[in-house]
Motif scaffolding. Structure first.
Motif, short mmCIF file in Angstrom:
data_model
loop_
_atom_site.label_atom_id
_atom_site.label_comp_id
_atom_site.label_asym_id
_atom_site.label_seq_id
_atom_site.Cartn_x
_atom_site.Cartn_y
_atom_site.Cartn_z
N ASN A 1 0.78 -1.16 0.09
CA ASN A 1 -0.03 -0.09 -0.01
C ASN A 1 0.91 1.18 -0.08
N MET A 2 2.00 1.18 0.57
CA MET A 2 2.83 2.40 0.65
C MET A 2 3.50 2.89 -0.47
N ALA A 3 3.89 1.69 -1.22
CA ALA A 3 4.49 1.73 -2.52
C ALA A 3 3.60 2.28 -3.40
N THR A 4 2.20 1.70 -3.55
CA THR A 4 1.34 2.25 -4.27
C THR A 4 1.08 3.60 -4.20
N PRO B 1 13.15 10.08 1.80
CA PRO B 1 14.52 9.70 2.70
C PRO B 1 15.04 8.33 2.17
N LEU B 2 16.13 8.38 2.78
CA LEU B 2 16.91 7.33 2.61
C LEU B 2 16.51 5.94 3.07
N SER B 3 15.97 6.22 4.30
CA SER B 3 15.35 4.85 5.08
C SER B 3 14.11 4.16 4.34
N THR B 4 13.44 5.21 3.50
CA THR B 4 12.30 4.86 2.76
C THR B 4 12.79 4.17 1.61
N ARG B 5 13.91 4.75 0.96
CA ARG B 5 14.23 3.97 -0.31
C ARG B 5 14.78 2.87 -0.04
N ILE B 6 15.62 2.49 1.21
CA ILE B 6 16.28 1.14 1.35
C ILE B 6 14.96 0.14 1.66
N LEU B 7 13.99 0.61 2.33
CA LEU B 7 12.89 -0.28 2.55
C LEU B 7 12.05 -0.69 1.25
N LEU B 8 11.67 0.33 0.31
CA LEU B 8 11.23 0.01 -0.95
C LEU B 8 12.10 -0.80 -1.78
N TYR B 9 13.67 -0.56 -1.82
CA TYR B 9 14.34 -1.54 -2.52
C TYR B 9 14.35 -3.03 -2.19
N ILE B 10 14.25 -3.31 -0.54
CA ILE B 10 14.63 -4.57 -0.51
C ILE B 10 13.40 -5.15 -0.16
N ALA B 11 12.08 -4.29 -0.37
CA ALA B 11 10.82 -5.12 -0.18
C ALA B 11 10.72 -6.28 -1.20
N PRO B 12 11.00 -6.21 -2.48
CA PRO B 12 10.92 -7.52 -3.26
C PRO B 12 11.48 -8.59 -2.86
N ILE B 13 12.64 -8.33 -2.11
CA ILE B 13 13.65 -9.58 -1.53
C ILE B 13 12.98 -10.22 -0.44
N LEU B 14 12.37 -9.17 0.47
CA LEU B 14 11.69 -9.69 1.80
C LEU B 14 10.41 -10.56 1.43
N ALA C 1 10.54 5.08 8.05
CA ALA C 1 10.36 5.02 6.53
C ALA C 1 8.92 5.09 6.07
N VAL C 2 7.96 4.87 6.89
CA VAL C 2 6.65 5.01 6.84
C VAL C 2 6.00 6.46 6.66
N ILE C 3 6.44 6.98 8.06
CA ILE C 3 6.00 8.34 8.39
C ILE C 3 6.40 9.49 7.67
N VAL C 4 7.69 9.53 7.82
CA VAL C 4 8.50 10.80 7.25
C VAL C 4 8.15 11.06 5.95
N PRO C 5 8.02 10.40 5.07
CA PRO C 5 7.47 10.62 3.69
C PRO C 5 6.05 11.40 3.74
N PHE C 6 5.19 10.89 4.54
CA PHE C 6 4.07 11.70 4.44
C PHE C 6 4.07 12.97 5.19
N TYR C 7 4.93 13.04 6.13
CA TYR C 7 5.03 14.26 6.84
C TYR C 7 5.57 15.51 5.92
N GLY C 8 6.37 14.87 5.02
CA GLY C 8 6.73 16.06 3.73
C GLY C 8 5.56 16.20 2.82
N ILE C 9 4.74 15.41 2.61
CA ILE C 9 3.66 15.63 1.74
C ILE C 9 2.75 16.59 2.48
N PHE C 10 2.50 16.61 4.03
CA PHE C 10 1.47 17.35 4.68
C PHE C 10 2.04 18.86 4.61
N GLY C 11 3.59 18.78 4.90
CA GLY C 11 4.19 19.99 4.62
C GLY C 11 3.94 20.77 3.16
N ASN C 12 4.07 20.12 2.24
CA ASN C 12 3.71 20.86 0.92
C ASN C 12 2.31 21.26 0.79
#
Length: 230
Positions: free
Chosen positions: A25-28, A39-52, A217-228
């Motif tokens: 849901n987050m990636a979509t 953020p770097l934590s979000t990019r890492i999480l999305l990168y390794i998601a297919p492996i996990l 990794a999940v919350i920080v990107p949405f804080y950026g969206i709310f700030g914009n």
């Protein structure tokens, strides 16, 4: 080790929940918003998601291989050897029943060789049982009890060897071998308690770090969206 196993199970459940429900849901959502500077934590999480996503399949495959290996006698024997030589504290724990039975029979006045033969029968690990059968054969051929056991440095502690040697020199097998068995029992479970004492907080720290990473990794990107939006 009940508490560490529960913590490990909770950690696995947490990873599976994140893989199956949070990440898709987050990636979509992030893709639909068109965000690029993640953020770097979000990019890492999305990168390794297919492996996990292959973790449940890896667990099932590993479990199936272990079950099939256990059903094959030769493979089961090699697995017993691997556990006895490589897994910490497995060997001393597997020999607790041996030392207990040996001490009880010696304390009851039964001769050395019959006591040793009967005690070997309670060893469940086939590799360890074969090792001690060979030791018993050497003792039957005239080898000393302490000298034979001294070669098993991975399974018999130096203090145990000294107690066995002292019992041979003084002729007090009935008194000293039960003390040696009691020492082996206390030392083994003291080491096990130490291991569990360090294992529990280590698992808690790992699980806490994993939770913190996922939350950031999940919350920080949405804080950026709310700030914009503001």
């Amino acid at each position: 080790i009940r508490t560490p196993l529960i913590l490990l199970g909770l950690m696995i459940i947490l990873i599976l929940v994140v893989i199956d429900f949070v990440l898709p849901n987050m990636a979509t959502l992030l893709a639909s918003l068109g965000l690029k500077d993640l953020p770097l934590s979000t990019r890492i999480l999305l990168y390794i998601a297919p492996i996990l996503a292959y973790i449940p399949l890896a667990f099932l495959a590993t479990g199936g291989i272990c079950i099939l290996s256990y059903l094959i006698p030769a493979t089961r024997y090699h697995l017993a050897r691997l556990l006895a030589l490589k897994l910490p504290l497995y060997g001393p724990l597997a020999l607790n029943h041996f030392w207990h039975v040996f001490a009880v029979m010696i304390g009851a006045g039964i001769d050395l060789l019959p006591s040793l033969t009967q005690a070997i029968q309670v060893i469940r690990n086939p590799y360890l049982r074969d090792r001690f059968v060979s030791l018993s054969t050497e003792i039957t051929a005239g080898g000393s009890l302490s000298g034979t056991f001294a070669r098993e440095t991975a399974l018999v502690s130096p203090l145990m060897v000294r107690l066995l040697k002292l019992s041979e020199q003084t002729g007090r097998l009935r008194d000293l071998i039960p003390q040696a068995a009691s020492h082996h029992h206390n030392q083994t479970f003291r080491q096990m308690e130490t291991l569990v004492t360090w294992l529990e907080p280590s698992l808690i720290l790992v699980m806490g770090a994993l939770m913190l990473w996922i939350v950031l990794a999940v919350i920080v990107p949405f804080y950026g969206i709310f700030g914009n939006l503001s």
